[in-house]
Design a protein around this motif. Structure first.
Motif, PDB file in Angstrom:
ATOM      1  N   GLU A   1      27.494  53.973  11.491  1.00 20.64           N
ATOM      2  CA  GLU A   1      27.690  53.310  12.758  1.00 20.64           C
ATOM      3  C   GLU A   1      28.968  52.378  12.910  1.00 20.64           C
ATOM      4  O   GLU A   1      29.544  52.330  13.780  1.00 20.64           O
ATOM      5  CB  GLU A   1      26.781  52.435  12.846  1.00 20.64           C
TER       6      GLU A   1
ATOM      7  N   ASP B   1      22.676  58.959  18.218  1.00 18.48           N
ATOM      8  CA  ASP B   1      21.638  58.458  18.889  1.00 18.48           C
ATOM      9  C   ASP B   1      20.728  57.946  18.187  1.00 18.48           C
ATOM     10  O   ASP B   1      20.000  56.799  18.676  1.00 18.48           O
ATOM     11  CB  ASP B   1      21.142  59.714  19.890  1.00 18.48           C
ATOM     12  N   ASN B   2      20.405  58.520  17.024  1.00 17.63           N
ATOM     13  CA  ASN B   2      19.218  57.956  16.187  1.00 17.63           C
ATOM     14  C   ASN B   2      19.834  58.328  14.700  1.00 17.63           C
ATOM     15  O   ASN B   2      20.465  59.089  14.314  1.00 17.63           O
ATOM     16  CB  ASN B   2      17.900  58.670  16.447  1.00 17.63           C
TER      17      ASN B   2
ATOM     18  N   HIS C   1      17.431  59.390  11.377  1.00 14.33           N
ATOM     19  CA  HIS C   1      15.975  59.571  11.029  1.00 14.33           C
ATOM     20  C   HIS C   1      15.765  59.506   9.473  1.00 14.33           C
ATOM     21  O   HIS C   1      16.613  59.883   8.749  1.00 14.33           O
ATOM     22  CB  HIS C   1      15.725  61.006  11.378  1.00 14.33           C
TER      23      HIS C   1
ATOM     24  N   ARG D   1      11.604  46.964  11.698  1.00 16.35           N
ATOM     25  CA  ARG D   1      12.464  47.710  12.773  1.00 16.35           C
ATOM     26  C   ARG D   1      11.954  47.235  14.246  1.00 16.35           C
ATOM     27  O   ARG D   1      12.779  46.987  14.974  1.00 16.35           O
ATOM     28  CB  ARG D   1      12.166  49.130  12.207  1.00 16.35           C
TER      29      ARG D   1
ATOM     30  N   CYS E   1      14.208  45.418  16.827  1.00 19.49           N
ATOM     31  CA  CYS E   1      14.133  46.374  18.128  1.00 19.49           C
ATOM     32  C   CYS E   1      13.703  45.481  19.384  1.00 19.49           C
ATOM     33  O   CYS E   1      14.161  45.746  20.576  1.00 19.49           O
ATOM     34  CB  CYS E   1      13.263  47.472  18.312  1.00 19.49           C
TER      35      CYS E   1
ATOM     36  N   LYS F   1      18.539  51.825  16.033  1.00 18.22           N
ATOM     37  CA  LYS F   1      18.354  53.236  16.116  1.00 18.22           C
ATOM     38  C   LYS F   1      17.463  54.183  15.068  1.00 18.22           C
ATOM     39  O   LYS F   1      17.251  55.339  15.202  1.00 18.22           O
ATOM     40  CB  LYS F   1      19.799  54.063  16.087  1.00 18.22           C
TER      41      LYS F   1
END
Length: 343
Positions: free
Chosen positions: A22, A30-31, A33, A54, A58, A96
């Protein structure tokens, strides 16, 4: 193995890598995983519960106003200290983060992939079981290529007219690790071809170990022997195809049987490589081209006449095995020399 907890090293190391990505490539992902067949610990809503941490991050969007004793602050600060990341990048990665835990054995995800392929476009009604297995095998190989250190593009792209070689190398490395919808579509399309049991897959990449002005081990040895570049490119693809077949054996028959088959074929191909070399070699001269032509003939003869098992391999797969032997420095296509390539 127990479900993963937020403070497990594997979890922290993964999130740390996400945070570094990042930082290095802001707004490119976008994400992130995190997928495991062991699952995630969720018995209580505390500092061991990654999903809870998480979700809390968020919900807040940031850590503004939290004290050092707060479990969110402690978790993020710990990652910053261990991985040299800034709080903002760790938080961005957590925002993300997608968690996918499935408490199952390693064989189950492979079966799930095959079943999912069958469901995507109703292939269950139009394709055979073997075809769907082949699609799954080749999708797995696509992921294996992306996870290895290979560069996207061609060798020439690496030496294009750029001032910063390292920057160009990083760009191609990122391209090699990018799986696009187009690449997935192409793998599926090739796998659905009738009688594509032993699908030949183009390598489509060069080794990330390449250093200017050298080549990877196999290419350097073939180039020194004077083999035409068109044949070098073909042999690279055949080598990738042999590796694909090995992965199929691995998933279908297990490690021991896959290794047994590969060792058996390499022993036969090595014998033909030696005979091909001895029949054409001329000390001090380049002889890779006639050796290549002779080897193709010997492999064709072996497939036609041998009583030993060949495991449905084609001549192209056996040539790929010769490429593997070349990479391992078991086979040479010229007088021996000191390799520049880094293995």
């Amino acid at each position: 193995m127990d479900p993963f907890k937020a403070n497990d090293d594997a979890v922290k190391n993964s999130i740390g890598r996400f945070a570094k990505l990042e930082k290095a490539y802001p707004a490119r992902f976008d994400n992130f995983h995190f997928i495991t067949n062991h699952g995630f610990w969720s018995e209580k809503e505390n500092g061991n519960n990654l999903s809870y941490i998480r979700d809390q991050i968020c919900e807040r969007g940031n850590l503004d106003g939290l004290t050092k004793a707060n479990l969110l602050k402690k978790f993020v600060s710990g990652l910053c200290g261990e991985h040299g990341c800034d709080e903002a990048h760790v938080v961005a990665a957590m925002l993300k983060l997608v968690l996918f835990g499935q408490k199952t054995d390693l064989e189950r995800p492979y079966k799930d992939l095959r079943e999912t392929v069958g469901d995507v476009r109703d292939y269950r009604r139009t394709q055979t079981f073997d075809t769907l297995t082949r699609v799954a095998d080749n999708l797995i190989y696509l992921c294996q290529q992306a996870s290895s250190c290979v560069l996207g593009g061609e060798v020439a792209d690496l030496y294009s007219l750029v001032m910063d070689f390292d920057a160009q190398r990083d760009t191609l490395l990122l391209a090699g690790k990018t799986i696009t919808a187009g690449r997935v579509e192409e793998v599926i399309r090739q796998s659905l071809i009738e009688d594509a049991e032993n699908l030949l897959v183009a390598s489509g990449a060069v080794s990330a170990d390449v250093l200017p002005p050298g080549f990877d081990v196999m290419v350097e040895k073939l180039e020194r022997g004077g083999l035409q570049m068109e044949r070098v490119d073909v042999l690279k693809d055949f080598k990738a195809s042999m590796e694909t077949l090995y992965l199929k054996w691995l998933h279908r028959h297990g490690v021991e049987e896959a290794n047994r088959r590969l060792v058996h074929l390499k022993a036969l191909v090595k014998d033909d490589c030696v005979e091909a070399k001895l029949s054409v070699e001329q000390p001090g001269q380049k002889y890779a081209s006639p050796m290549y032509a002779r080897l193709r003939q010997l492999l064709e003869d072996r497939l036609r006449t041998s009583t030993l098992p060949m495991y449905d391999c084609s001549k192209e797969h056996l040539l790929g095995a010769a490429g593997i032997l070349t990479e391992e420095c078991t086979v040479w296509w010229s007088d021996r020399f000191d390799l520049k390539a880094v293995r």
